[in-house]
Design a protein around this motif. Sequence first.
Motif, PDB file in Angstrom:
ATOM      1  N   VAL A  58       0.825  -1.372  -0.044  1.00 40.60           N
ATOM      2  CA  VAL A  58      -0.017   0.083  -0.020  1.00 40.60           C
ATOM      3  C   VAL A  58       0.770   1.492  -0.047  1.00 40.60           C
ATOM      4  O   VAL A  58       0.184   2.332   0.049  1.00 40.60           O
ATOM      5  N   GLY A  59       2.184   1.264   0.033  1.00 40.51           N
ATOM      6  CA  GLY A  59       3.128   2.359  -0.258  1.00 40.51           C
ATOM      7  C   GLY A  59       3.031   3.131   0.986  1.00 40.51           C
ATOM      8  O   GLY A  59       3.203   4.144   1.135  1.00 40.51           O
ATOM      9  N   MET A  60       3.311   2.320   2.300  1.00 40.51           N
ATOM     10  CA  MET A  60       3.376   2.975   3.703  1.00 40.51           C
ATOM     11  C   MET A  60       4.547   2.388   4.338  1.00 40.51           C
ATOM     12  O   MET A  60       5.272   1.356   3.802  1.00 40.51           O
ATOM     13  N   ALA A  78      -7.070  10.418   3.661  1.00 40.43           N
ATOM     14  CA  ALA A  78      -6.037  10.275   2.562  1.00 40.43           C
ATOM     15  C   ALA A  78      -5.324   8.951   2.815  1.00 40.43           C
ATOM     16  O   ALA A  78      -5.333   8.382   2.026  1.00 40.43           O
ATOM     17  N   THR A  79      -5.316   8.691   4.084  1.00 44.24           N
ATOM     18  CA  THR A  79      -4.728   7.198   4.465  1.00 44.24           C
ATOM     19  C   THR A  79      -5.497   6.100   4.071  1.00 44.24           C
ATOM     20  O   THR A  79      -5.159   4.934   3.471  1.00 44.24           O
ATOM     21  N   ALA A  81      -7.600   6.198   1.574  1.00 45.58           N
ATOM     22  CA  ALA A  81      -7.547   6.161   0.043  1.00 45.58           C
ATOM     23  C   ALA A  81      -6.489   5.514  -0.341  1.00 45.58           C
ATOM     24  O   ALA A  81      -6.589   4.640  -1.188  1.00 45.58           O
ATOM     25  N   LYS A  82      -5.333   5.465   0.224  1.00 46.81           N
ATOM     26  CA  LYS A  82      -4.010   4.984   0.021  1.00 46.81           C
ATOM     27  C   LYS A  82      -4.106   3.428   0.260  1.00 46.81           C
ATOM     28  O   LYS A  82      -3.795   2.596  -0.471  1.00 46.81           O
ATOM     29  N   ALA A  85      -6.610   2.071  -2.278  1.00 49.23           N
ATOM     30  CA  ALA A  85      -5.770   1.937  -3.686  1.00 49.23           C
ATOM     31  C   ALA A  85      -4.696   0.883  -3.717  1.00 49.23           C
ATOM     32  O   ALA A  85      -4.828   0.040  -4.685  1.00 49.23           O
ATOM     33  N   GLY A  86      -4.115   0.347  -2.712  1.00 52.19           N
ATOM     34  CA  GLY A  86      -3.069  -0.431  -2.843  1.00 52.19           C
ATOM     35  C   GLY A  86      -3.566  -2.049  -2.434  1.00 52.19           C
ATOM     36  O   GLY A  86      -2.980  -2.813  -2.878  1.00 52.19           O
TER      37      GLY A  86
END
Length: 105
Positions: A58-60, A78-79, A81-82, A85-86
């Motif tokens: 998830v890009g975190m 925003a978190t 949504a991320k 998306a991931g």
Amino acid sequence: MKVGDLKTSQQVVDESQDQDPAFRAEWNRTAFARDVALRIVRYRAENGLTQTAFARMVGMTQSVIARLESGDQPPSIATLAKLSAGSGLEFEFKISHGIVEVEAA
């Protein structure tokens, strides 16, 4: 004491909410964050992912995922949504009377 004599976690929470207004307020304050945390943990378990693997997906960072899973603080839109998306996780909300609830998605 027999295992059958032990209270369930829900019974303990219910009794604590009835007896302690401060506990009830904190429990209600963190409900949204706990629901998101449970969804993340469930997703990881169902997909055999570590916090690190999920974080990469998830890009975190792993530490962010650990904080989210603690359920102490509500995540930002925003978190979420991320995360969505991931991973494909879906979050639907109901906001009413100052309370945010995650609806079944």
